[in-house]
Design an enzyme around this catalytic site. Sequence first.
Site, PDB file in Angstrom:
ATOM      1  CD  GLU A 336     -13.520   6.291 -10.024  1.00 37.03           C
ATOM      2  OE1 GLU A 336     -12.329   6.638  -9.987  1.00 37.03           O
ATOM      3  OE2 GLU A 336     -14.443   6.986  -9.546  1.00 37.03           O
ATOM      4  CG  HIS A 339     -10.724   9.839 -13.462  1.00 35.16           C
ATOM      5  ND1 HIS A 339     -10.871  11.173 -13.746  1.00 35.16           N
ATOM      6  CD2 HIS A 339     -11.740   9.527 -12.619  1.00 35.16           C
ATOM      7  CE1 HIS A 339     -11.925  11.655 -13.110  1.00 35.16           C
ATOM      8  NE2 HIS A 339     -12.482  10.668 -12.426  1.00 35.16           N
ATOM      9  CD  GLU A 415     -14.438  13.390 -10.897  1.00 29.40           C
ATOM     10  OE1 GLU A 415     -15.321  12.531 -11.131  1.00 29.40           O
ATOM     11  OE2 GLU A 415     -13.305  13.108 -10.480  1.00 29.40           O
TER      12      GLU A 415
END
Length: 475
Positions: A336, A339, A415
Amino acid sequence: MGMWASLDSVWEMPAEKRIFGAVLLFSWTVYLWETFLAQRQRRIYKTTTRVPPELGQIMDSETFEKSRLYQLDKSTFSFWSGLYSEVEGTFILLFGGIPYLWKLSGRFCGYAGFGPEYEITQSLVFLLLATLFSALTGLPWSLYNTFVIEEKHGFNHQTLDFFMKDAIKKFVVTQCILLPVSSLLLYIIKIGGDYFFIYAWLFTLVVSLVLVTIYADYIAPLFDKFTPLPEGKLKQEIEVMAKNIDFPLTKVYVVEGSKRSSHSNAYFYGFFKNKRIVLFDTLLEEYSVLNKDLQEEAGMEPRSDGEGDSEEKKAKVKTKKQGCKNEEVLAVLGHELGHWKLGHTVKNIIISQMNSFLCFFLFAVLIGRKELFAAFGFYDSQPTLIGLLIIFQFIFSPYNEVLSFCLTVLSRRFEFQADAFAKNLGKAKDLYSALIKLNKDNLGFPVSDWLFSMWHYSHPPLLERLQALKATKQD
């Protein structure tokens, strides 16, 4: 000659009829395309009844069958709810539901002493009635999904009383945000002159940034309980990891998602130097309500004479445990935070705002076309709110479909990059096991039709992600 004659007759039709026909045709074309894709994936669910050899090491047959049946039920539900939605939308257009609701809103305003000149007031009444209609017609589907499908497969933790109170609360909060924002937007468009689209875009930009900033602090706590992650090893390791990549972490919360569902998640939010991380309790093995229930259940069972039975009992509980160990939670957070570090969040905001500006610009170009309003039954007036609805929802629908597909492709690329970032942090092995556990906990089906996957999956299929991690997975 017959074909050309029929084409000529189409072009001889009034512009509003051509527009209306094109909107309906495109809507049903998209629906049939989505149904075609869904049926391809449904065939996978039906025919793949055994764990494929390449999945043998990561999924047992019991979990595989549970996920297959869960996705099959979801597919059936999606088909019927999608068909209902398409038929409902078609009937609303064919029988003049939008102009009828606009006139009904005008009558309500008239009873309160507001005449036709109060267009913004009438627009707010229209929005209230439209969202109320949508909430009521969607309620049976939501109830069935929650208390039949999710309940059947062990995900639902809500009572009917909790569900209804929650639905009412969501509706009220939505209106408290939607109505003031919409009134200001309509007012800006009314007084903005020739460059109103710039001011409208800037306004929506500010609103979106404010909502993102305040959502987790002021809106989400209205529905779920947020508590700071207690001091301990996990919190220390999260803070160390954040510091190592210069992530300006200020707080770590655990949200009580288990009171709604067994599904798990994690996310971060905030701008500039005020970032927060939110972990669902269902993601954390030591917080999971399901794990506590399993342990209590095991403890209440009569003890066996020997040690072997006790160990067997512990092993059984372990295989049914939900959530991830601390190392796996850190790996998920590494993904996460990847990102953020790789600029995906900023890139998505930029793309979103570029699209928003383009849409407002095209809206400014098209808003003066009376045939657009006439196509949807507005012959004598051209309300701004109706113009927004027609242009953004119907006229832009082909563009929106193309944009959605492009963003799905981009999301899958992001991703993979975030997985690679977590891998570079030395967390490949833990992320590998975490992805398997999350897929198991959420009953994700790891086999997909290539065309369905390409069109719909914003995240790469599980096998593709695992293969990318396995290339350099640490031992």
